[in-house]
Each structure stands twice: as structure tokens, then as C-alpha cells.
Design a protein around this motif. Sequence first.
Motif, PDB file in Angstrom:
ATOM      1  N   ASP A 164      -9.942   0.806  16.898  1.00  0.00           N
ATOM      2  CA  ASP A 164      -9.006  -0.310  16.770  1.00  0.00           C
ATOM      3  C   ASP A 164      -9.360  -1.437  17.737  1.00  0.00           C
ATOM      4  N   GLN A 165      -9.517  -1.109  19.000  1.00  0.00           N
ATOM      5  CA  GLN A 165      -9.796  -2.137  19.998  1.00  0.00           C
ATOM      6  C   GLN A 165     -11.177  -2.767  19.793  1.00  0.00           C
ATOM      7  N   ALA A 166     -12.157  -1.977  19.407  1.00  0.00           N
ATOM      8  CA  ALA A 166     -13.500  -2.519  19.155  1.00  0.00           C
ATOM      9  C   ALA A 166     -13.471  -3.505  17.987  1.00  0.00           C
ATOM     10  N   SER A 167     -12.749  -3.166  16.921  1.00  0.00           N
ATOM     11  CA  SER A 167     -12.682  -4.073  15.765  1.00  0.00           C
ATOM     12  C   SER A 167     -12.016  -5.389  16.154  1.00  0.00           C
ATOM     13  N   LYS A 168     -10.945  -5.304  16.927  1.00  0.00           N
ATOM     14  CA  LYS A 168     -10.232  -6.518  17.327  1.00  0.00           C
ATOM     15  C   LYS A 168     -11.071  -7.375  18.277  1.00  0.00           C
TER      16      LYS A 168
ATOM     17  N   ALA B 284      -5.145  -0.081  13.704  1.00  0.00           N
ATOM     18  CA  ALA B 284      -4.076   0.708  14.321  1.00  0.00           C
ATOM     19  C   ALA B 284      -2.943   0.930  13.328  1.00  0.00           C
ATOM     20  N   ASP B 285      -2.604  -0.108  12.562  1.00  0.00           N
ATOM     21  CA  ASP B 285      -1.549   0.018  11.558  1.00  0.00           C
ATOM     22  C   ASP B 285      -1.926   1.040  10.490  1.00  0.00           C
ATOM     23  N   VAL B 286      -3.188   1.009  10.068  1.00  0.00           N
ATOM     24  CA  VAL B 286      -3.669   1.980   9.078  1.00  0.00           C
ATOM     25  C   VAL B 286      -3.548   3.393   9.632  1.00  0.00           C
ATOM     26  N   ALA B 287      -3.962   3.594  10.877  1.00  0.00           N
ATOM     27  CA  ALA B 287      -3.883   4.922  11.500  1.00  0.00           C
ATOM     28  C   ALA B 287      -2.442   5.410  11.569  1.00  0.00           C
ATOM     29  N   ILE B 288      -1.524   4.523  11.927  1.00  0.00           N
ATOM     30  CA  ILE B 288      -0.115   4.905  12.026  1.00  0.00           C
ATOM     31  C   ILE B 288       0.426   5.306  10.650  1.00  0.00           C
ATOM     32  N   VAL B 289       0.147   4.517   9.632  1.00  0.00           N
ATOM     33  CA  VAL B 289       0.638   4.819   8.281  1.00  0.00           C
ATOM     34  C   VAL B 289       0.031   6.118   7.766  1.00  0.00           C
ATOM     35  N   VAL B 290      -1.275   6.300   7.945  1.00  0.00           N
ATOM     36  CA  VAL B 290      -1.923   7.543   7.496  1.00  0.00           C
ATOM     37  C   VAL B 290      -1.366   8.735   8.273  1.00  0.00           C
TER      38      VAL B 290
END
Length: 164
Positions: A18-22, A139-145
Amino acid sequence: MPPLRAGVLTAIVTLVADQASKLWLLNGFDLARKGVVKVMPFFDLVLAWNIGISFGWLQNDSQAAQIALMAVKVIAVVALAIWMARSHTWLATVALGLVIGGAIGNGIDRLAYGAVVDFALFHIEIGGTTYNWYVFNLADVAIVVGVAVLLYDSVLGVPAAKAP
């Protein structure tokens, strides 16, 4: 691999991705300068700063609101970590790792920028009208999954052992 180790590793990998992508989209790719970047006919990269919570709810950029959101996030992460440490199934523990890693990733954004960095936008055009989904991040994707997997595990997963 023991469930707790798998959950912690999942949280770490989720947080780093997440942090690397951002960081790459903000600094390397310079998404702010490029504006909307068409990736596919239905997917764009676009920079959005979310000062609220999920789906842009509770938009408020006051310092008190940001501190309150961070306090709730810290309490949630601690509660999820306790749940993860007590979890006995690999699937639930990994799902909790996804949620924890995503929550910490968005929390870091809030501390660093005062808002969460969102960048992924799905859309569709029907009859000349464009319909957009919410702008989100990894991060949002990880939370939803993670939440979806927790629901699956609680409803269809391995049944709990019966008490003697």
C-alpha cells in the motif's frame, strides 16, 4: 506456517504494498501533475485526498476530527490485533492481517498528509452517461477483501469444535 505468523506477515506485506504504491504514484509517477491517467477504458488513475472515512463519509478536515479518526483507527487496530492473536484458523488470521495492514496504511497517510491517498477509479459509460465508482487504494482493497474473507469464514468456514 502458524496462523499468527501468517497473519502478521500478511499485515506487513499489505502495509508495504500500500505505502509503496502511494509513494510511487505521488513521487515517482507524479500523479498530481498528470491528472487523470487513462489505464483502460474502464479504469483510470486519479489522485484524490480523502479526509473522511470509507467511501468519503464524514468529510471534515478539522484537526479535532482528524485526531478523532486516528483514535478510532488505533483502537480498531488494537482490537483486531487481539482478535488475530486469539484466532485459531489460518483463513481468519490472514483476513485479519489484511484488515490490519490496510488500516495501518491508511492511518500512515492520515498522519503524513492529513488525508488518505486514493488513486484507483473504475467507471463505465452507459448511454452517454459516465458512472464512477469511489476512488480507492490498495489498503481499501485489502480491508474489503479481509472483511469478505472473515464473513466467509464465519458462515462457511471450518465449524468450531464442539465443547465436550
